[in-house]
Design a protein around this motif. Sequence first.
Motif, PDB file in Angstrom:
ATOM      1  N   GLY A  99       0.806  -1.231   0.000  1.00 39.07           N
ATOM      2  CA  GLY A  99       0.000   0.000   0.000  1.00 39.07           C
ATOM      3  C   GLY A  99       0.832   1.271   0.000  1.00 39.07           C
ATOM      4  N   ARG A 100       2.155   1.135   0.102  1.00 40.19           N
ATOM      5  CA  ARG A 100       3.015   2.338   0.206  1.00 40.19           C
ATOM      6  C   ARG A 100       4.176   2.332  -0.795  1.00 40.19           C
ATOM      7  NH1 ARG A 100       4.392   1.977   6.442  1.00 40.19           N
ATOM      8  NH2 ARG A 100       5.621   3.851   6.073  1.00 40.19           N
ATOM      9  N   LEU A 101       4.592   1.166  -1.202  1.00 37.98           N
ATOM     10  CA  LEU A 101       5.778   1.057  -2.060  1.00 37.98           C
ATOM     11  C   LEU A 101       5.518   1.668  -3.438  1.00 37.98           C
ATOM     12  CD1 LEU A 101       4.961  -1.252  -4.289  1.00 37.98           C
ATOM     13  CD2 LEU A 101       5.548  -2.818  -2.480  1.00 37.98           C
ATOM     14  N   ARG A 102       6.582   1.822  -4.209  1.00 36.75           N
ATOM     15  CA  ARG A 102       6.504   2.241  -5.617  1.00 36.75           C
ATOM     16  C   ARG A 102       7.074   1.098  -6.435  1.00 36.75           C
ATOM     17  NH1 ARG A 102       5.019   3.621  -9.925  1.00 36.75           N
ATOM     18  NH2 ARG A 102       5.439   5.544 -11.048  1.00 36.75           N
ATOM     19  N   TRP A 103       6.404   0.687  -7.509  1.00 37.06           N
ATOM     20  CA  TRP A 103       6.824  -0.513  -8.238  1.00 37.06           C
ATOM     21  C   TRP A 103       6.896  -0.236  -9.730  1.00 37.06           C
ATOM     22  CZ3 TRP A 103       7.248  -5.403  -5.633  1.00 37.06           C
ATOM     23  CH2 TRP A 103       7.588  -6.474  -6.475  1.00 37.06           C
ATOM     24  N   PHE A 104       7.976  -0.706 -10.367  1.00 36.46           N
ATOM     25  CA  PHE A 104       8.097  -0.659 -11.825  1.00 36.46           C
ATOM     26  C   PHE A 104       8.326  -2.082 -12.337  1.00 36.46           C
ATOM     27  CE2 PHE A 104       9.409   3.524 -10.393  1.00 36.46           C
ATOM     28  CZ  PHE A 104       8.801   4.378 -11.292  1.00 36.46           C
ATOM     29  N   ASP A 105       7.538  -2.480 -13.318  1.00 38.53           N
ATOM     30  CA  ASP A 105       7.759  -3.744 -14.025  1.00 38.53           C
ATOM     31  C   ASP A 105       8.255  -3.394 -15.416  1.00 38.53           C
ATOM     32  OD1 ASP A 105       7.237  -5.802 -12.258  1.00 38.53           O
ATOM     33  OD2 ASP A 105       5.124  -5.994 -12.793  1.00 38.53           O
ATOM     34  N   LEU A 106       9.405  -3.938 -15.795  1.00 38.28           N
ATOM     35  CA  LEU A 106      10.004  -3.612 -17.100  1.00 38.28           C
ATOM     36  C   LEU A 106      10.170  -4.885 -17.925  1.00 38.28           C
ATOM     37  CD1 LEU A 106      12.950  -1.298 -17.921  1.00 38.28           C
ATOM     38  CD2 LEU A 106      13.196  -3.724 -18.468  1.00 38.28           C
ATOM     39  N   ASP A 107       9.838  -4.780 -19.185  1.00 39.68           N
ATOM     40  CA  ASP A 107      10.141  -5.885 -20.107  1.00 39.68           C
ATOM     41  C   ASP A 107      10.138  -5.333 -21.520  1.00 39.68           C
ATOM     42  OD1 ASP A 107      10.334  -8.559 -21.326  1.00 39.68           O
ATOM     43  OD2 ASP A 107       9.647  -9.302 -19.385  1.00 39.68           O
ATOM     44  N   VAL A 108      10.579  -6.144 -22.471  1.00 41.29           N
ATOM     45  CA  VAL A 108      10.698  -5.676 -23.864  1.00 41.29           C
ATOM     46  C   VAL A 108       9.303  -5.553 -24.504  1.00 41.29           C
ATOM     47  CG1 VAL A 108      13.066  -6.395 -24.246  1.00 41.29           C
ATOM     48  CG2 VAL A 108      11.232  -8.055 -24.545  1.00 41.29           C
ATOM     49  N   ASP A 109       9.262  -4.901 -25.681  1.00 40.45           N
ATOM     50  CA  ASP A 109       7.988  -4.484 -26.273  1.00 40.45           C
ATOM     51  C   ASP A 109       6.957  -5.604 -26.421  1.00 40.45           C
ATOM     52  OD1 ASP A 109       8.827  -1.921 -26.502  1.00 40.45           O
ATOM     53  OD2 ASP A 109       9.245  -1.990 -28.656  1.00 40.45           O
ATOM     54  N   ASP A 110       7.365  -6.722 -27.030  1.00 41.81           N
ATOM     55  CA  ASP A 110       6.339  -7.745 -27.313  1.00 41.81           C
ATOM     56  C   ASP A 110       5.778  -8.333 -26.015  1.00 41.81           C
ATOM     57  OD1 ASP A 110       8.845  -8.890 -26.961  1.00 41.81           O
ATOM     58  OD2 ASP A 110       8.655 -10.338 -28.586  1.00 41.81           O
ATOM     59  N   THR A 111       6.630  -8.505 -25.029  1.00 43.14           N
ATOM     60  CA  THR A 111       6.131  -9.008 -23.740  1.00 43.14           C
ATOM     61  C   THR A 111       5.204  -7.973 -23.095  1.00 43.14           C
ATOM     62  OG1 THR A 111       8.055 -10.394 -23.368  1.00 43.14           O
ATOM     63  CG2 THR A 111       6.820  -9.741 -21.421  1.00 43.14           C
ATOM     64  N   MET A 112       5.597  -6.706 -23.174  1.00 40.58           N
ATOM     65  CA  MET A 112       4.758  -5.670 -22.554  1.00 40.58           C
ATOM     66  C   MET A 112       3.404  -5.533 -23.261  1.00 40.58           C
ATOM     67  SD  MET A 112       5.203  -4.252 -19.827  1.00 40.58           S
ATOM     68  CE  MET A 112       6.435  -4.305 -18.573  1.00 40.58           C
ATOM     69  N   THR A 113       3.398  -5.743 -24.586  1.00 37.72           N
ATOM     70  CA  THR A 113       2.126  -5.701 -25.308  1.00 37.72           C
ATOM     71  C   THR A 113       1.198  -6.791 -24.762  1.00 37.72           C
ATOM     72  OG1 THR A 113       3.219  -4.847 -27.255  1.00 37.72           O
ATOM     73  CG2 THR A 113       1.082  -5.896 -27.615  1.00 37.72           C
ATOM     74  N   ARG A 115       1.501  -8.218 -21.770  1.00 34.52           N
ATOM     75  CA  ARG A 115       1.222  -7.922 -20.354  1.00 34.52           C
ATOM     76  C   ARG A 115       0.096  -6.893 -20.219  1.00 34.52           C
ATOM     77  NH1 ARG A 115       3.633  -8.855 -15.397  1.00 34.52           N
ATOM     78  NH2 ARG A 115       2.736  -7.432 -13.909  1.00 34.52           N
ATOM     79  N   ARG A 116       0.126  -5.895 -21.094  1.00 30.91           N
ATOM     80  CA  ARG A 116      -0.876  -4.826 -20.981  1.00 30.91           C
ATOM     81  C   ARG A 116      -2.287  -5.294 -21.294  1.00 30.91           C
ATOM     82  NH1 ARG A 116       0.778   0.079 -19.722  1.00 30.91           N
ATOM     83  NH2 ARG A 116       2.990   0.626 -19.946  1.00 30.91           N
ATOM     84  N   ARG A 117      -2.435  -6.487 -21.877  1.00 29.54           N
ATOM     85  CA  ARG A 117      -3.789  -7.035 -22.061  1.00 29.54           C
ATOM     86  C   ARG A 117      -4.417  -7.398 -20.717  1.00 29.54           C
ATOM     87  NH1 ARG A 117      -3.318 -11.986 -26.222  1.00 29.54           N
ATOM     88  NH2 ARG A 117      -2.062 -11.061 -27.857  1.00 29.54           N
ATOM     89  N   PHE A 118      -3.555  -7.624 -19.715  1.00 33.41           N
ATOM     90  CA  PHE A 118      -4.059  -8.176 -18.448  1.00 33.41           C
ATOM     91  C   PHE A 118      -3.820  -7.281 -17.234  1.00 33.41           C
ATOM     92  CE2 PHE A 118      -2.650 -11.730 -21.159  1.00 33.41           C
ATOM     93  CZ  PHE A 118      -3.876 -12.360 -21.351  1.00 33.41           C
ATOM     94  N   PHE A 119      -2.906  -6.321 -17.362  1.00 34.19           N
ATOM     95  CA  PHE A 119      -2.523  -5.487 -16.213  1.00 34.19           C
ATOM     96  C   PHE A 119      -2.636  -4.015 -16.598  1.00 34.19           C
ATOM     97  CE2 PHE A 119      -0.287  -9.490 -15.768  1.00 34.19           C
ATOM     98  CZ  PHE A 119      -0.380  -9.801 -14.425  1.00 34.19           C
ATOM     99  N   ASP A 120      -2.949  -3.167 -15.607  1.00 33.61           N
ATOM    100  CA  ASP A 120      -3.034  -1.719 -15.826  1.00 33.61           C
ATOM    101  C   ASP A 120      -2.072  -1.003 -14.897  1.00 33.61           C
ATOM    102  OD1 ASP A 120      -5.217  -1.702 -17.689  1.00 33.61           O
ATOM    103  OD2 ASP A 120      -6.511  -2.288 -16.006  1.00 33.61           O
ATOM    104  N   ASP A 121      -1.564   0.139 -15.366  1.00 25.50           N
ATOM    105  CA  ASP A 121      -0.785   1.008 -14.483  1.00 25.50           C
ATOM    106  C   ASP A 121      -1.696   1.607 -13.408  1.00 25.50           C
ATOM    107  OD1 ASP A 121       1.504   0.619 -15.967  1.00 25.50           O
ATOM    108  OD2 ASP A 121       1.366   2.514 -17.050  1.00 25.50           O
ATOM    109  N   SER A 122      -1.107   2.013 -12.294  1.00 24.89           N
ATOM    110  CA  SER A 122      -1.875   2.740 -11.274  1.00 24.89           C
ATOM    111  C   SER A 122      -0.936   3.777 -10.668  1.00 24.89           C
ATOM    112  CB  SER A 122      -2.413   1.778 -10.206  1.00 24.89           C
ATOM    113  OG  SER A 122      -1.329   1.169  -9.538  1.00 24.89           O
ATOM    114  N   ASP A 123      -1.356   4.456  -9.595  1.00 22.40           N
ATOM    115  CA  ASP A 123      -0.505   5.554  -9.109  1.00 22.40           C
ATOM    116  C   ASP A 123       0.844   5.055  -8.574  1.00 22.40           C
ATOM    117  OD1 ASP A 123      -1.878   4.343  -7.073  1.00 22.40           O
ATOM    118  OD2 ASP A 123      -2.164   6.170  -5.901  1.00 22.40           O
ATOM    119  N   ARG A 124       0.907   3.828  -8.065  1.00 20.43           N
ATOM    120  CA  ARG A 124       2.191   3.330  -7.541  1.00 20.43           C
ATOM    121  C   ARG A 124       2.758   2.183  -8.365  1.00 20.43           C
ATOM    122  NH1 ARG A 124       1.734   0.765  -3.410  1.00 20.43           N
ATOM    123  NH2 ARG A 124      -0.510   0.630  -3.309  1.00 20.43           N
ATOM    124  N   TYR A 125       2.107   1.857  -9.476  1.00 22.71           N
ATOM    125  CA  TYR A 125       2.540   0.728 -10.308  1.00 22.71           C
ATOM    126  C   TYR A 125       2.657   1.165 -11.765  1.00 22.71           C
ATOM    127  CZ  TYR A 125       2.607  -3.592 -12.908  1.00 22.71           C
ATOM    128  OH  TYR A 125       2.972  -4.582 -13.786  1.00 22.71           O
TER     129      TYR A 125
END
Length: 269
Positions: A99-113, A115-125
């Motif tokens: 509830g307090r941390l800041r998180w970045f998930d990084l991966d290359v373009d095709d994987t991120m495409t 990933r973005r089908r299933f996950f959304d950014d938020s204020d700390r993610y």
Amino acid sequence: MAAPELGEIQETLLIPLYGRARDAAESGGGVLKDTKAVELVDSIDYDFTKFRGPSLGGSVLRASIFDGYIREFLQRHPEGTVVDLGCGLSTRFDRLDNGRLRWFDLDVDDTMTLRRRFFDDSDRYTMIAASLFDPSWHEQVTERGGPLMLVSEAVLLYFSESEVFDVLRSWARRFPDSPLALDTGGRLMMRSQDRNPVFKAVSARMKWECDDPTTLEHCGLHLQQSRIFAQPQPAVAATWPAKHRYVMRLIGWTPMVTGYKINLFALTS
Ligand SMILES: C[S@@+](CC[C@H](N)C(=O)[O-])C[C@H]1O[C@@H](n2cnc3c(N)ncnc32)[C@H](O)[C@@H]1O
């Protein structure tokens, strides 16, 4: 849903995803209780059943040991930043979010495409589409300031020793004093990939042989903890069903298993 279009190394993310889905289907919910992985496997048009063998369970135990290192960091720094480099379809943020941390998930373009089908950014993610070798992300992940932890699970193994050494040196220069969790595989593991059932199902192969993680000191890494599957953190072992603890007592000290290490380093400037 359409079949995923993934490069050779990128396709390997489907192995731990399937491992976590099978783990979640175990009675009692398994080690990670990753019900989201079950949902993803059901949604992705791919023949996951071709993945067999001990690496599926191994990827779950590996993830739990990595989780243990990050939990220790977050206990000390609840508002710290975690950067997962080569995250694939990991659900680690959901498991560890305090509830307090800041998180970045990084991966290359095709994987991120994918990933973005299933996950959304938020204020700390935040998800970043970039290569871990490209320094473009360095600035972004330090936006909050304060303690930062880098994590890279089952990614650098796929690259050459010189590529790995160069990128580790760049992180040591850019993120001095930060912890880095990273896995290494020894010669025996690398040389026996063709006999591993999960690697019979994909074309990617791991390249970087490292028998002794202390040898990474010349890249600016100071080894703090190094764990094989037979030596998880006690708090992590307590979350493993008895079956896994028993299997690790039987085979955890064989050369094939001890060659794979999950390490915690401190980057030194
Ligand atoms: C075996 S998977 C591991 C995924 C995830 N860390 C896990 O344990 O579930 C390897 C990952 O490395 C990623 N990858 C490959 N090349 C990369 C690069 N240059 N930069 C960042 N990630 C990369 C792939 O897209 C894939 O997600």
